[in-house]
Design a protein around this motif. Structure first.
Motif, PDB file in Angstrom:
ATOM      1  N   GLN A 129     -13.339  -9.674  19.004  1.00 19.29           N
ATOM      2  CA  GLN A 129     -13.935  -8.978  18.886  1.00 19.29           C
ATOM      3  C   GLN A 129     -15.464  -7.991  19.385  1.00 19.29           C
ATOM      4  OE1 GLN A 129     -14.157  -7.853  15.544  1.00 19.29           O
ATOM      5  NE2 GLN A 129     -15.604  -6.670  16.337  1.00 19.29           N
ATOM      6  N   ALA A 130     -16.015  -8.853  21.334  1.00 17.59           N
ATOM      7  CA  ALA A 130     -16.622  -8.663  21.404  1.00 17.59           C
ATOM      8  C   ALA A 130     -15.992  -7.010  22.179  1.00 17.59           C
ATOM      9  CB  ALA A 130     -16.732  -9.659  22.868  1.00 17.59           C
ATOM     10  N   ILE A 131     -14.716  -7.731  23.196  1.00 16.60           N
ATOM     11  CA  ILE A 131     -14.048  -5.781  23.471  1.00 16.60           C
ATOM     12  C   ILE A 131     -14.115  -4.723  22.762  1.00 16.60           C
ATOM     13  CG2 ILE A 131     -11.470  -5.717  24.401  1.00 16.60           C
ATOM     14  CD1 ILE A 131     -11.335  -8.478  25.627  1.00 16.60           C
ATOM     15  N   LYS A 132     -12.973  -5.660  21.709  1.00 16.22           N
ATOM     16  CA  LYS A 132     -13.515  -4.198  20.418  1.00 16.22           C
ATOM     17  C   LYS A 132     -14.664  -3.699  20.383  1.00 16.22           C
ATOM     18  CE  LYS A 132      -9.723  -5.319  18.458  1.00 16.22           C
ATOM     19  NZ  LYS A 132      -8.984  -6.262  16.378  1.00 16.22           N
ATOM     20  N   ASP A 133     -16.122  -4.048  20.897  1.00 18.62           N
ATOM     21  CA  ASP A 133     -16.852  -3.769  20.893  1.00 18.62           C
ATOM     22  C   ASP A 133     -17.749  -2.925  22.157  1.00 18.62           C
ATOM     23  OD1 ASP A 133     -17.108  -4.556  17.468  1.00 18.62           O
ATOM     24  OD2 ASP A 133     -18.572  -6.246  18.758  1.00 18.62           O
ATOM     25  N   THR A 134     -16.670  -3.257  22.633  1.00 18.96           N
ATOM     26  CA  THR A 134     -18.285  -2.935  23.961  1.00 18.96           C
ATOM     27  C   THR A 134     -16.762  -1.623  24.699  1.00 18.96           C
ATOM     28  OG1 THR A 134     -16.369  -5.057  25.424  1.00 18.96           O
ATOM     29  CG2 THR A 134     -18.974  -4.654  24.471  1.00 18.96           C
ATOM     30  N   LYS A 135     -15.484  -1.589  24.472  1.00 17.61           N
ATOM     31  CA  LYS A 135     -14.718  -1.579  24.803  1.00 17.61           C
ATOM     32  C   LYS A 135     -14.532   0.329  26.004  1.00 17.61           C
ATOM     33  CE  LYS A 135     -12.186   0.095  20.807  1.00 17.61           C
ATOM     34  NZ  LYS A 135     -10.145   0.219  20.314  1.00 17.61           N
ATOM     35  N   HIS A 136     -15.631   0.611  24.830  1.00 21.67           N
ATOM     36  CA  HIS A 136     -16.284   2.274  25.410  1.00 21.67           C
ATOM     37  C   HIS A 136     -17.068   2.057  26.467  1.00 21.67           C
ATOM     38  CE1 HIS A 136     -19.031   0.388  23.895  1.00 21.67           C
ATOM     39  NE2 HIS A 136     -20.403   1.176  24.404  1.00 21.67           N
ATOM     40  N   LEU A 137     -17.227   1.542  27.221  1.00 21.27           N
ATOM     41  CA  LEU A 137     -17.911   0.598  28.321  1.00 21.27           C
ATOM     42  C   LEU A 137     -16.889   1.320  29.900  1.00 21.27           C
ATOM     43  CD1 LEU A 137     -20.931  -2.037  27.430  1.00 21.27           C
ATOM     44  CD2 LEU A 137     -20.963   0.635  27.618  1.00 21.27           C
ATOM     45  N   LEU A 138     -15.855   1.043  28.929  1.00 22.47           N
ATOM     46  CA  LEU A 138     -14.696   1.487  29.898  1.00 22.47           C
ATOM     47  C   LEU A 138     -14.792   2.020  30.934  1.00 22.47           C
ATOM     48  CD1 LEU A 138     -11.722  -0.740  28.141  1.00 22.47           C
ATOM     49  CD2 LEU A 138     -12.300  -1.647  30.606  1.00 22.47           C
ATOM     50  N   ARG A 139     -15.027   3.574  29.993  1.00 24.57           N
ATOM     51  CA  ARG A 139     -15.341   4.741  30.231  1.00 24.57           C
ATOM     52  C   ARG A 139     -15.945   4.329  31.555  1.00 24.57           C
ATOM     53  NH1 ARG A 139     -12.840   8.919  27.106  1.00 24.57           N
ATOM     54  NH2 ARG A 139     -12.117   7.819  25.169  1.00 24.57           N
ATOM     55  N   LYS A 140     -17.237   3.914  31.696  1.00 26.25           N
ATOM     56  CA  LYS A 140     -18.005   3.911  32.902  1.00 26.25           C
ATOM     57  C   LYS A 140     -17.578   3.104  34.266  1.00 26.25           C
ATOM     58  CE  LYS A 140     -21.977   3.416  29.515  1.00 26.25           C
ATOM     59  NZ  LYS A 140     -23.091   5.684  30.040  1.00 26.25           N
ATOM     60  N   ILE A 141     -16.159   3.050  34.564  1.00 26.58           N
ATOM     61  CA  ILE A 141     -15.929   1.720  35.520  1.00 26.58           C
ATOM     62  C   ILE A 141     -14.819   3.395  36.526  1.00 26.58           C
ATOM     63  CG2 ILE A 141     -14.873   0.115  35.926  1.00 26.58           C
ATOM     64  CD1 ILE A 141     -15.971  -1.248  34.472  1.00 26.58           C
ATOM     65  N   SER A 142     -15.071   2.819  37.910  1.00 29.03           N
ATOM     66  CA  SER A 142     -14.180   3.999  38.302  1.00 29.03           C
ATOM     67  C   SER A 142     -13.368   3.485  38.324  1.00 29.03           C
ATOM     68  CB  SER A 142     -14.604   3.766  39.681  1.00 29.03           C
ATOM     69  OG  SER A 142     -14.350   2.553  40.725  1.00 29.03           O
ATOM     70  N   TYR A 143     -12.065   5.105  38.567  1.00 28.40           N
ATOM     71  CA  TYR A 143     -11.047   4.208  38.176  1.00 28.40           C
ATOM     72  C   TYR A 143     -10.245   3.830  39.175  1.00 28.40           C
ATOM     73  CZ  TYR A 143     -11.303   8.470  34.809  1.00 28.40           C
ATOM     74  OH  TYR A 143     -11.630   9.339  33.821  1.00 28.40           O
ATOM     75  N   GLU A 144     -10.643   3.252  40.074  1.00 25.20           N
ATOM     76  CA  GLU A 144     -10.038   2.386  41.345  1.00 25.20           C
ATOM     77  C   GLU A 144      -9.825   1.349  40.993  1.00 25.20           C
ATOM     78  OE1 GLU A 144     -12.586   3.582  44.652  1.00 25.20           O
ATOM     79  OE2 GLU A 144     -11.385   2.802  46.233  1.00 25.20           O
ATOM     80  N   ARG A 145     -11.209   0.814  40.294  1.00 21.90           N
ATOM     81  CA  ARG A 145     -11.299  -0.346  39.830  1.00 21.90           C
ATOM     82  C   ARG A 145     -10.328  -0.573  39.599  1.00 21.90           C
ATOM     83  NH1 ARG A 145     -12.968  -4.451  43.045  1.00 21.90           N
ATOM     84  NH2 ARG A 145     -14.293  -5.122  40.935  1.00 21.90           N
ATOM     85  N   LYS A 146     -10.529  -0.036  37.543  1.00 24.27           N
ATOM     86  CA  LYS A 146      -9.495  -0.124  37.288  1.00 24.27           C
ATOM     87  C   LYS A 146      -8.598   0.113  37.595  1.00 24.27           C
ATOM     88  CE  LYS A 146     -11.463   3.510  34.444  1.00 24.27           C
ATOM     89  NZ  LYS A 146     -12.439   3.986  33.403  1.00 24.27           N
ATOM     90  N   ARG A 147      -7.680   0.730  38.024  1.00 28.11           N
ATOM     91  CA  ARG A 147      -6.957   0.647  38.314  1.00 28.11           C
ATOM     92  C   ARG A 147      -5.899  -0.725  39.144  1.00 28.11           C
ATOM     93  NH1 ARG A 147      -2.933   3.456  42.872  1.00 28.11           N
ATOM     94  NH2 ARG A 147      -1.215   1.895  42.442  1.00 28.11           N
ATOM     95  N   GLU A 148      -6.921  -0.925  40.163  1.00 28.61           N
ATOM     96  CA  GLU A 148      -6.625  -2.593  40.991  1.00 28.61           C
ATOM     97  C   GLU A 148      -6.092  -3.658  39.683  1.00 28.61           C
ATOM     98  OE1 GLU A 148     -10.123  -4.303  43.411  1.00 28.61           O
ATOM     99  OE2 GLU A 148      -9.730  -2.253  44.719  1.00 28.61           O
TER     100      GLU A 148
END
Ligand code: ATP
Ligand code: MG
Length: 362
Positions: A175-194
Motif C-alpha cells: 500500500q505504501a509503495i502505491k502511495d509514494t511511488k511518484h517520488l521515484l521521479r525525484k531520484i537520479s536515473y543512475e541510482r535507480k539503474r543500480e
C-alpha cells in the motif's frame, strides 16, 4: 570470512567499543546464502576506528563510515547514527551519532536488514527480523509510508530483496509503495539503474519484474516497455528491450544495446546476420525471443567464414583482378564476397574466389 569478521568485532570490542555484523551479511548467513560485502556497526567513531585499524580509510564524504580491507574482503564499518532530513528524497543531509544499537537499527529499511551478530555469533534481533525471514516477508522497520517518503529508493530496494530472496511484500509495504511511488521521479536515473540492475540480474528476476509491474512502478520509472521483457538472463538484453534514453549507459553499453535491438528485428539463424552481429548479440536476441541459443551457436559454428580475413582472397588479389587502385569499390566487392560465401553461392577457396571475381568483373 565469518571468522575474519568476528576477529574485527573482537578488535573493536578490545578497544572498549560495541560492534556487530549487521544487514545483508547476517540476513544471508541465516538463509545460507554467500555474501560478498560485510557491514559492521559500532559505537566507535570513524577517527577511533582509524586508530584501531591503521589501514582503514575514511571516505571523502564523511557519512560516519570507514572502509576496511581485510584478507581481500571489503568491510564497511558504520558508526551508530540516526539520519536526519532527507535531501532529494535520497541521501540524509547530515548524520547524527547515537549511542545505542537500537537507535541505529530504527533508521534501517527492512526488518530482515536489522539482524545483527556479535563476536560470539549471538544473533541480536530487535525488530523480529528472524520471524520475517521465516515467513519470507519484506516488512519495513516502523511505518512503511514514512520509510518510503523519506527515501524513495527503498521502494526499489523492497522489490530487489523480494526478488533476490523470493519473498513477499507485506500488505502495508504494498500500500505504501502505491502511495509514494511518484517520488521515484525525484531520484537520479543512475541510482535507480543500480537497483534495477540488481533486480534484473537476481535469480528470480522474472518475479521482480512482475512485482514492478503489479505495483505500477513502470510508469514512475518511465519504463514503458517493462511488460515486454520475456525470459532472458542478459542484463544488457533487458535494457535493449526497455529501450530507454533516460537511464545512463556507457558508450560500450549503448553500442551493444543498439546491436541487440537490430538483431531483435532480424532472423538470428541467418548466416549473414550471424556474421555481422556475431554470436553474443544474436544469442542475447535469441534468448529474448525464446529461440534456442544452442541452435544459434550451432549455426554460428557452421559459418563458412567468421571474419573478413577468413576469405581465401586478399585485397591485393582483388585489386589485381579489377586492375584498379584501392577505392570504395573494394568494400563493395568484399561485402559481396562475404555474403556469397556465407550463403554458399561460392566456396571459400582461393581459385574459386578469383574466378568468381573475374566472372563478376567481365
Ligand atoms: P546486499 O549487500 O546483499 O546488497 P544489504 O542489505 O547489505 O544487501 P546494503 O546496501 O549493503 O544492503 O546496506 C547495508 C545495510 O544498511 C542494509 O542491510 C540496511 O540495514 C541499511 N541500509 C542500506 N540502505 C538503506 C536505505 N536506503 N535505507 C535504510 N537503511 C539502509
Ligand atoms: Mg551489504
Amino acid at each position: 570470512m565469518l571468522e575474519d569478521s568476528l576477529e574485527i568485532l573482537k578488535k573493536i570490542n578490545l578497544a572498549g567499543y560495541e560492534a556487530y555484523l549487521v544487514g545483508g551479511f547476517v540476513r544471508d548467513y541465516l538463509l545460507g546464502i554467500k555474501s560478498n560485502d560485510i557491514d559492521i556497526c559500532t559505537n566507535a567513531k570513524p577517527k577511533e576506528l582509524v586508530q584501531i585499524f591503521s589501514h582503514a580509510k575514511i571516505p571523502k564524504e564523511d557519512y560516519g563510515a570507514v572502509t576496511l580491507y581485510y584478507q581481500n574482503v571489503r568491510y564497511e564499518i558504520t558508526t551508530f547514527r540516526k539520519d536526519v532530513k532527507y535531501k532529494d528524497f535520497r541521501r540524509p543531509e547530515k548524520v547524527i551519532y547515537v549511542d545505542s544499537l537500537q537507535e541505529d537499527l530504527i533508521r534501517r529499511d527492512f526488518t530482515i536488514n536489522t539482524l545483527c551478530m556479535d563476536k560470539d555469533k549471538n544473533i541480536i534481533d530487535v525488530f523480529h527480523g528472524r520471524e520475517d525471514l521465516d515467513h519470507k516477508l519484506i516488512r519495513t522497520v516502523g511505518d512503511s509510508y514514512h520509510k518510503f517518503s523519506e527515501d524513495a529508493l527503498r521502494i526499489l530496494r523492497a522489490v530487489r530483496f523480494a526478488a533476490k530472496l523470493h519473498f513477499s511484500l507485506d500488505p502495508e509495504v504494498i500500500q505504501a509503495i502505491k502511495d509514494t511511488k511518484h517520488l521515484l521521479r525525484k531520484i537520479s536515473y543512475e541510482r535507480k539503474r543500480e537497483e534495477l540492475d540488481k533486480v534484473f540480474t537476481c535469480n528470480h528476476n522474472q518475479y521482480g519484474i512482475k512485482l514492478l509491474l503489479s505495483l505500477g512502478l513502470d510508469k514512475d520509472l518511465e519504463l514503458s516497455h517493462l511488460g515486454d521483457i520475456n525470459y532472458t538472463d542478459s542484463l544488457i538484453g533487458i535494457w535493449a528491450v526497455l529501450n530507454s534514453s533516460l537511464y545512463p549507459f556507457t558508450n560500450n553499453e549503448k553500442k551493444l544495446i543498439s546491436s541487440i535491438q537490430d538483431a531483435l528485428k532480424q532472423d538470428n539463424l541467418d548466416p549473414y546476420q550471424l556474421y555481422l552481429n556475431g554470436l553474443y548479440v544474436n544469442s542475447v536476441a535469441a534468448s529474448i525471443k525464446g529461440i534456442s541459443q544452442l541452435d544459434v551457436a550451432e549455426q554460428y559454428a557452421k559459418l563458412a567464414i567468421h571474419k573478413r580475413s577468413d576469405l581465401a582472397i586478399t585485397a591485393e588479389d582483388i585489386l589485381k583482378i579489377f586492375d584498379q587502385p584501392a577505392g570504395p569499390f573494394l568494400k563493395e566487392i568484399y561485402e559481396k564476397l562475404e555474403k556469397d560465401v556465407l550463403y554458399h553461392r561460392v566456396v571459400n577457396d582461393h581459385y574459386a574466389l578469383v574466378k568468381y571475381c573475374m566472372d563478376y568483373y567481365h
